[in-house]
Design a protein around this motif. Structure first.
Motif, PDB file in Angstrom:
ATOM      1  N   THR A   1      69.287  41.592  41.275  1.00 29.25           N
ATOM      2  CA  THR A   1      68.725  42.618  40.394  1.00 29.25           C
ATOM      3  C   THR A   1      69.753  43.657  39.951  1.00 29.25           C
ATOM      4  O   THR A   1      69.386  44.701  39.399  1.00 29.25           O
TER       5      THR A   1
ATOM      6  N   THR B   1      63.975  46.822  31.170  1.00 27.27           N
ATOM      7  CA  THR B   1      64.321  45.815  32.172  1.00 27.27           C
ATOM      8  C   THR B   1      64.330  44.428  31.545  1.00 27.27           C
ATOM      9  O   THR B   1      63.352  44.027  30.904  1.00 27.27           O
TER      10      THR B   1
ATOM     11  N   ARG C   1      64.052  48.568  40.819  1.00 29.96           N
ATOM     12  CA  ARG C   1      65.086  47.618  40.399  1.00 29.96           C
ATOM     13  C   ARG C   1      66.412  47.952  41.052  1.00 29.96           C
ATOM     14  O   ARG C   1      67.116  47.080  41.571  1.00 29.96           O
TER      15      ARG C   1
END
Length: 401
Positions: free
Chosen positions: A320, A332, A283
């Protein structure tokens, strides 16, 4: 946690975030700064000469999933770049039923069970030797480790001949990457010829596996289904291009984030969840900085009307970002889940393979760090490359080692 500890953790997190920004700007010194400014106030915005920039995760997921309105073929798309080099039937530039059929044909070769077996065969010996070097007090360049492992693994999966030079594979990847910039809409004849020559090392090495037609390699599986050698060579090259770049970029950046967060100091690493580290590392780093689509038919996105054939630049790295930098303990958000691997029917086929390699290498580093502590001895960013990455990131023994 005390206020002093929180302050120190925040300062370390800032270091990791700054290094990520530095890598992006070293790779794209002008464009990255322009994009930063362009999407700071509006996450979906037109940029003259480039296309519609999409840095909003929900809008990005829609573009990647909506194949009716956004295509991988045609002017300005990724297909326009790779079709002249690879042909028109390789996963990178396909849509619809033919694309789905090819993915189904190869899917079980990328199942978690199979990729774990491949990693044990191809990657584990390399990783074990790297761990021994770290334990003996030698410095380890994590960039080189990632390159060695990714080349060995993709060779086994595709079915490249055993005498294929891993260094030649990595050079081929570097050569191809050097031909493409943000503004590239198509490769000229010289670049197409150069790209084909660079990829010949992969394609030539794959021919024997096609002839053997065994079901445990990509080339053998294609041969068994009647896919021609020429088309098989093209698929092999496409999988190689996507399979090597992600791991080569991601691993050193994940290790950098671990070090900058203090998680390679002796002791804390013993309780670190490897899966959580890799997920948050992907990420944070999002190696596929951008991906391209063509607006196949007029539509609206984030309140903006798109024209047919308009180029859409999905800014995955920008989409992201989260406040707080690298944090393996965070959950997340749903809109970001696995977005670094794409979405929809073009979700990265090789994601399990990349994850298996990243988990294995990250676990080794964390194990050694728990025993003796590790620090970054040297690092430098790669300059003017398509996929942001470190040119070098060397680990050495920490104060506790």
């Amino acid at each position: 946690m005390s206020s002093l500890a929180l302050t120190r953790r925040a300062a370390r997190t800032d270091v990791g975030a700054r290094w990520e920004s530095r890598l992006i700007r070293a790779a794209h010194p002008v464009v990255a700064r322009v994009v930063d400014v362009a999407v700071a106030r509006r996450p979906v915005v037109r940029m003259p000469g480039v296309g519609l920039l999409v840095a909003d995760p929900v809008a990005a997921r829609r573009v990647l999933s909506d194949t009716e309105h956004f295509a991988k073929q045609g002017p300005g798309s990724s297909g326009a770049l790779w079709t002249p080099v690879l042909g028109d039937r390789v996963l990178l530039n396909m849509d619809g039923d033919e694309h789905a059929r090819l993915r189904r044909l190869l899917a079980d070769l990328f199942s978690p069970r199979v990729v774990d077996e491949v990693c044990r065969e191809a990657a584990d010996p390399i990783i074990a030797r790297a761990g021994e070097r770290l334990r003996s007090g030698e410095a380890l360049d994590v960039v080189q480790l990632a390159r060695d492992v990714s080349a060995a693994v993709i060779a086994v999966v595709v079915g490249l001949s055993a005498d294929t030079d891993p260094a030649a594979l990595v050079r081929a990847s570097d050569d191809i990457e050097s031909m493409v910039t943000w503004r590239t809409r198509a490769l000229d004849a010289d670049d197409v010829d150069r790209a084909r020559r660079a990829l010949a090392v992969v394609q030539d090495a794959a021919e024997a596996a096609h002839r053997e037609a065994r079901g445990d390699t990509v080339m053998g599986r294609l041969a068994l289904q009647g896919v021609s050698l020429d088309d098989g060579r093209s698929v092999a090259a496409a999988l190689f291009l996507t399979g090597v770049g992600t791991v080569n970029s991601a691993l050193p950046r994940i290790i950098g984030q671990l070090a900058d967060s203090g998680l390679l100091e002796r002791g804390p690493a013993t309780s670190t969840d490897v899966d959580a580290v890799v997920a948050e590392g992907l990420r944070m780093t999002t190696p596929s900085l951008v991906t391209l689509r063509r607006c196949a038919r007029p539509t609206e996105l984030h309140g903006i009307r798109l024209r047919q054939d308009e180029r859409v630049v999905v800014l995955l790295w920008w989409a992201t970002r989260l406040e707080g930098g690298f944090d393996p303990g965070r959950r997340t958000p749903a809109e970001l889940r696995h977005l670094w691997f794409g979405a929809g029917s073009h979700f990265c086929l090789g994601a399990p393979l990349a994850l298996a390699q990243l988990r294995a290498m990250t676990a080794m580093v964390l194990e050694v760090a728990a025993e003796r502590g590790l620090v970054i001895a040297r690092r430098r960013a790669a300059r003017r490359v398509l996929v942001p990455r470190y040119a070098e990131l060397s680990l050495g023994a920490g104060a506790g080692g």
